[in-house]
Structure formats: C-alpha cells, structure tokens
Design an enzyme around this catalytic site. Structure first.
Site, PDB file in Angstrom:
ATOM      1  CB  ALA A 101      -0.916   0.133   0.961  1.00  0.00           C
ATOM      2  N   GLY A 102       2.289   1.122  -0.024  1.00  0.00           N
ATOM      3  CA  GLY A 102       2.934   2.272  -0.089  1.00  0.00           C
ATOM      4  C   GLY A 102       3.377   2.880   1.359  1.00  0.00           C
ATOM      5  CG  LEU A 103       0.728   2.933   3.882  1.00  0.00           C
ATOM      6  CD1 LEU A 103      -0.400   2.733   5.371  1.00  0.00           C
ATOM      7  CD2 LEU A 103       0.904   4.538   3.847  1.00  0.00           C
ATOM      8  N   GLY A 104       5.212   1.504   3.565  1.00  0.00           N
ATOM      9  CA  GLY A 104       6.514   0.775   4.279  1.00  0.00           C
ATOM     10  C   GLY A 104       6.335  -0.357   5.060  1.00  0.00           C
ATOM     11  CB  SER A 105       3.777  -2.939   4.942  1.00  0.00           C
ATOM     12  OG  SER A 105       3.972  -4.393   5.104  1.00  0.00           O
ATOM     13  CB  ALA A 108       7.511  -1.605   9.309  1.00  0.00           C
ATOM     14  CG  ASP A 150       9.930   2.644   2.133  1.00  0.00           C
ATOM     15  OD1 ASP A 150      10.007   3.952   1.806  1.00  0.00           O
ATOM     16  OD2 ASP A 150       9.295   1.792   1.616  1.00  0.00           O
TER      17      ASP A 150
HETATM   18  O1  PMV Z   1       6.699   2.142  -2.900  1.00  0.00           O
HETATM   19  P1  PMV Z   1       5.896   3.339  -2.375  1.00  0.00           P
HETATM   20  O2  PMV Z   1       4.775   3.499  -2.483  1.00  0.00           O
HETATM   21  O3  PMV Z   1       6.655   3.523  -0.880  1.00  0.00           O
HETATM   22  O4  PMV Z   1       6.618   4.659  -3.151  1.00  0.00           O
HETATM   23  C1  PMV Z   1       7.778   4.626  -3.939  1.00  0.00           C
HETATM   24  C2  PMV Z   1       8.407   6.064  -4.100  1.00  0.00           C
HETATM   25  C3  PMV Z   1       8.927   6.274  -5.422  1.00  0.00           C
HETATM   26  O5  PMV Z   1       9.181   7.536  -5.550  1.00  0.00           O
HETATM   27  C4  PMV Z   1       7.671   6.105  -6.340  1.00  0.00           C
HETATM   28  C5  PMV Z   1      10.003   5.449  -5.948  1.00  0.00           C
HETATM   29  C6  PMV Z   1      11.203   5.449  -5.091  1.00  0.00           C
HETATM   30  O6  PMV Z   1      11.952   4.573  -5.153  1.00  0.00           O
HETATM   31  O7  PMV Z   1      11.499   6.476  -4.651  1.00  0.00           O
END
Ligand code: PMV
Length: 318
Positions: A101-105, A108, A150
């Site tokens: 979901a892009g929340l760094g699961s 973490a 992340d």
């Molecule tokens: O994978 P996400 O949703 O946490 O996002 C990655 C962020 C981007 O800028 C799209 C890709 C990156 O490596 O920085």
C-alpha cells in the site's frame, strides 16, 4: 522472548521525481509492525494473526503453510533468518500496516525482525547497522528495487529528506489521515511508467519534476512553522502534478476529493508510487473525525496517523 517494533512511513512530497534526483520528504507514522521471536526447538515457524496480513503460519522445515495471503511477509523474515543463521525459533509478526500500500510495511517488518532476531541472538547492533542490513535484505528480496527511505524511517523514525543522499530532518509532528484505496499497488510498474514518459517527453516531464522538487523544498520550513494552510495547498498542487504523470487512479482521486470536500481537509494527495495504495490528507477546521468519515464513505479505509514518530524500539515482554 524478544519483541521489536518499527513504524511505517508516508511520503509527504516528492515521490517519482526523487527517482531522477529531485528532493523528496518522508515521515515515519505511528502505525507499527511488531516482531516477536522465541525459542522453539525443532522449528522455524513464522506466523501472524493480524488483520492487515490476514493471518497465516509457515513452518520453513515442514513447509506447512496455513494461509498464502501474506506469503510476502515470509520472504522478508526468511531473509533475516538466513542472514543471522537462526533455527529453532518461532517468529510472530503483528502489523497494523496494510501490505503493498506504499506505507513501508515490508521495511517495517524487516527492521523489526532484524532488531528482534539480532537481539535474541545476543548481538547488539547499532541503528546504523540495523538500517544497513535491513536495506540490503529488503533490496535482495525485492530484486534490487527498494528505496533506502523506507528502512531509514523504520529504523530512525522522524522525517527524512532524500535528494541523492538521505538525511534526517528535525521537524515537529503532524496529525494526518491516511486513506487506503484497498487496491494494492506495484511500485516497479508505476516507476517504469513515469520514467518511460520522461524518456519520450523529457521537456514536459522535467519541468513537472522540478516543480515537485520546489514543493518539497518549500514544504520543509512550512512544516517547521506548522503553516498547515500553505502545506495543504502544496499537497493539492503536488497531487495535480502526480496526476499529470499518470500515477493517480479513480479510487485515489475519489478519496482525495472526498477528503477535500466533505472531509474539509486543508490538502490531500496520493502518497508513494500511486496506481492504488494510499493518499494522505491534512485535517481542516471540520476535524479528524469528519475526514475519516468522508474517506470511509468514499469506500476507503482510514487511519489516523502522527508523522515523525519514534523509529525501531525493543518492547518490554508482555
Ligand atoms: O513504494 P512506495 O509506494 O512507498 O513509493 C515509492 C516512491 C517512488 O518515488 C515512486 C519510488 C522510489 O524509489 O522513490
């Protein structure tokens, strides 16, 4: 028994443009992944009972798997177990972060696992070592694609600025709401899409990246001054620019407009790679509850978060 927990993250500004060297800002959020390890002779058992990962357990020796829904989490834990050459162990994951979901699961989970497993083995790793091992392992599992942001945020917490290199920012917490479309996203696909657009239309995409970078840089002092009205405005502009790059979606836009409309948000934008996943909104005078209701009415899941929270920590045994 040893337990460690690590926070998830949101990207406040600068996603996608950061891939081409432009400034991005991320913040750790108080939604955590918790990893508990305990001795279990004759076993290498990984299990989870939380809602986000849907509940499963896997015995790496017998291969017994009771749910495949969260098989992705096992890949990260197995990589950490291999790294520290551990057997006769049970690892439990309890995460409030939705996966993909892009929340760094995954970051973490890896960071909490590295901290808990190394501690359980009697090794005292520094935060720098935890961040470095975790980034290497996450990258290995994801076949080369893992942003250091992340794992850095999961380890150190707070805020990080990335522009070429990554550095911590000393900024106050922000209360925000994360809206989840309940649609998974694929970072690799979205990054390739944007980079492809840049290849074909660099004279169009480069100025968009520059505008995004200017927003990130302006946002830093605004967060420092807690100038929420201006910050909200820049979130809206950043969302428009990400839409122009083709990484928003109907579901993301619906949540963004619900947040700004009925939710009374000062600003809202997608966060992370887009195409699905999550958006973030800054509550306005209507308050956080109105914003959460508006996002749920627009068929999203809503999480109340505070940005800039504490990084990895060992938890007291229950
Ligand atoms: O994978 P996400 O949703 O946490 O996002 C990655 C962020 C981007 O800028 C799209 C890709 C990156 O490596 O920085």
């Amino acid at each position: 028994m040893t337990t460690a927990s690590s926070p998830g993250k949101i990207i406040l500004f600068g996603e996608h443009a950061v891939v081409s060297g432009v400034t991005a800002i991320g913040g750790a959020i108080e939604l955590r992944a918790r990893v508990t390890v305990q001795d279990e002779p004759g076993c290498v058992l990984i299990k989870t009972e939380d809602l986000a990962l849907q509940g499963f357990s896997l015995d790496l020796i017998s291969g017994r798997l009771t749910s495949t829904k969260a098989a992705h989490a096992t890949r990260y834990i197995s990589a950490v177990l291999r790294e520290f050459d551990v057997r006769d162990i049970q690892v439990c994951i309890d995460s409030s972060l939705p996966p993909a979901a892009g929340l760094g699961s995954s970051a973490a989970i890896v960071v909490a696992a590295v901290a808990a497993i190394s501690q359980h083995q009697g090794q005292r790793l520094s935060r720098k070592e935890i961040a470095a091992v975790s980034h290497r392992l996450e990258k290995e599992v994801q076949q080369g694609l893992a942003s250091p942001m992340d794992t850095a945020l999961a380890t150190y917490g707070g805020y990080m600025q990335v522009s070429g290199e990554i550095q911590p920012l000393d900024l106050p917490p922000l209360e925000m709401v994360v809206g989840y479309t309940k649609m998974p996203h694929d970072t690799k696909t979205e990054v390739e899409k944007v980079q492809d657009l840049k290849k074909h239309y660099s004279n169009v995409v480069d100025p968009i990246f520059q505008a995004i970078g200017a927003i990130s840089e302006r946002a830093v002092p605004l967060i420092g001054e807690q100038n929420l009205a201006e910050l909200g405005l820049l979130m809206n502009v950043n969302h428009g620019l990400l839409g122009a790059l083709g990484v928003s979606s109907r579901e993301l836009d619906e949540l963004v407009y619900a947040a700004r409309g009925a939710g009374g948000a000062l600003g809202a934008k997608l966060t992370g790679a887009g195409g699905g996943g999550c958006m973030i909104a800054l509550p306005g005078a209507a308050g956080i509850d109105a914003l959460m209701v508006a996002l749920r009415q627009a068929r999203g899941a809503a999480f109340r978060v505070v940005t800039g929270c504490e990084g990895v920590r060992l938890e007291d045994d229950p």
